[in-house]
Design a protein around this motif. Structure first.
Motif, PDB file in Angstrom:
ATOM      1  N   LEU A   6     137.556  88.849  49.467  1.00  0.00           N
ATOM      2  CA  LEU A   6     136.777  90.002  49.031  1.00  0.00           C
ATOM      3  C   LEU A   6     135.657  90.229  50.034  1.00  0.00           C
ATOM      4  N   PRO A   8     132.423  92.656  51.751  1.00  0.00           N
ATOM      5  CA  PRO A   8     131.370  93.592  51.347  1.00  0.00           C
ATOM      6  C   PRO A   8     131.884  95.024  51.308  1.00  0.00           C
ATOM      7  N   GLY A  10     133.657  95.989  48.754  1.00  0.00           N
ATOM      8  CA  GLY A  10     134.743  95.953  47.789  1.00  0.00           C
ATOM      9  C   GLY A  10     136.133  95.892  48.388  1.00  0.00           C
ATOM     10  N   ARG A  26     138.160  96.669  39.979  1.00  0.00           N
ATOM     11  CA  ARG A  26     137.333  96.580  41.176  1.00  0.00           C
ATOM     12  C   ARG A  26     136.156  97.519  41.049  1.00  0.00           C
ATOM     13  N   ARG A  28     132.216  98.430  43.379  1.00  0.00           N
ATOM     14  CA  ARG A  28     131.592  98.244  44.690  1.00  0.00           C
ATOM     15  C   ARG A  28     131.011  96.832  44.776  1.00  0.00           C
ATOM     16  N   GLY A  29     131.572  96.011  45.625  1.00  0.00           N
ATOM     17  CA  GLY A  29     131.076  94.649  45.795  1.00  0.00           C
ATOM     18  C   GLY A  29     131.613  93.655  44.793  1.00  0.00           C
ATOM     19  N   GLY A  30     132.514  94.067  43.902  1.00  0.00           N
ATOM     20  CA  GLY A  30     133.025  93.146  42.894  1.00  0.00           C
ATOM     21  C   GLY A  30     134.495  93.391  42.608  1.00  0.00           C
ATOM     22  N   VAL A  54     134.711  84.986  49.502  1.00  0.00           N
ATOM     23  CA  VAL A  54     133.894  86.017  48.854  1.00  0.00           C
ATOM     24  C   VAL A  54     132.747  86.350  49.803  1.00  0.00           C
ATOM     25  N   CYS A  58     128.902  89.702  47.308  1.00  0.00           N
ATOM     26  CA  CYS A  58     130.034  90.130  46.478  1.00  0.00           C
ATOM     27  C   CYS A  58     130.232  89.190  45.286  1.00  0.00           C
ATOM     28  N   ALA A  91     126.796  85.363  47.327  1.00  0.00           N
ATOM     29  CA  ALA A  91     128.087  85.654  46.686  1.00  0.00           C
ATOM     30  C   ALA A  91     128.231  84.883  45.372  1.00  0.00           C
TER      31      ALA A  91
END
Length: 250
Positions: A6, A8, A10, A26, A28-30, A54, A58, A91
């Motif tokens: 994963l 940055p 997303g 999903r 943004r960022g996760g 990760v 994130c 992260a």
């Protein structure tokens, strides 16, 4: 090799090996990713490798849709299960693993390596079960290594290959299930009387039971998970550089 990376922003990089990663959601960022067996596991000689990365800032949640059974290898070579995790600065990884069962006649080696950058946090649950119903279970060697900012945070070897030794009251006794919740990179915010606190920011709670469903660590998991919610801080902010061996709280 199974890959879950994963990045940055997303962006996800997924690759199927013995396990097939499937995106569940999903942001943004996760991301939330399921791990699905791509074939029968674990058989004699199987070498399962999962590489997890990760990126900085994130958050990744891994979900197992079913437990894993190391089957009777009928004299064949041992099966191995290796997980490599790398977390960037800030992260977060959460992984509630399903039971890992070692059936009669099986020999399994399980290794988990976690490398955390400064400010990263991992919350993991691992349930090891020796034998299916009515079995004593095969041989298992489980190793865990965690480093925080390049320094050792947790080093543990659990050798359950000798049935006579593991039946000792100092090891498992009459239990056949070993359930563990491990928090790395942060300290539990509340009191957890049965938790083993690491010298650095981290802790683990462990339960020995005859059956996996009898473990009482669900409450511990939920409490420590709530601590990782946005806006909730922990002792890692006060001791960001401390890392070392496990010690009982004084």
């Amino acid at each position: 090799m199974t890959r879950v990376h994963l990045h940055p922003g997303g962006r996800l990089d997924l690759a199927t090996g013995a396990l097939a990663p499937r995106l569940l959601s999903r942001s943004r960022g996760g991301a939330r990713v399921a791990l699905v067996g791509a074939r029968a596991l674990l058989l004699a000689g199987d070498d399962v490798t999962l590489d997890v990365v990760v990126g900085a800032g994130c958050a990744l949640e891994l979900v197992e849709v079913a437990g894993t059974v190391a089957f009777d290898q009928r004299g064949g070579p041992a099966a191995s299960w290796c997980v490599r995790v790398r977390l960037g600065e800030g992260a977060r990884l959460t992984w509630h693993g399903e039971p890992f069962v070692v059936a009669d006649g099986a020999t399994a080696e399980r290794r988990t390596d976690v490398d955390l950058a400064r400010g990263a946090v991992a919350l993991l649950r691992e349930t090891l079960v020796l034998g299916r119903t009515g079995e004593r279970g095969g041989a298992l060697l489980a190793r865990t290594r965690a480093h925080l900012d390049g320094r050792p945070l947790l080093v543990e070897d659990l050798d359950l290959r000798d049935a006579a030794l593991r039946a000792s009251p100092a090891v498992l006794g009459t239990a056949r299930c070993l359930d563990t919740v491990t928090l790395l990179g942060a300290r539990p915010a509340g009191e957890e009387p049965d938790a083993l606190h690491l010298q650095g920011p981290g802790a683990l709670a462990r339960s020995l039971t005859a059956d996996a469903h009898a473990s009482g660590l669900g409450t511990t998991w939920r409490g420590w998970l709530a601590q990782l919610a946005p806006g909730r801080g922990g002792d890692e902010d006060r001791h960001p550089d401390r890392a070392g061996s496990a010690t009982r709280p004084g």
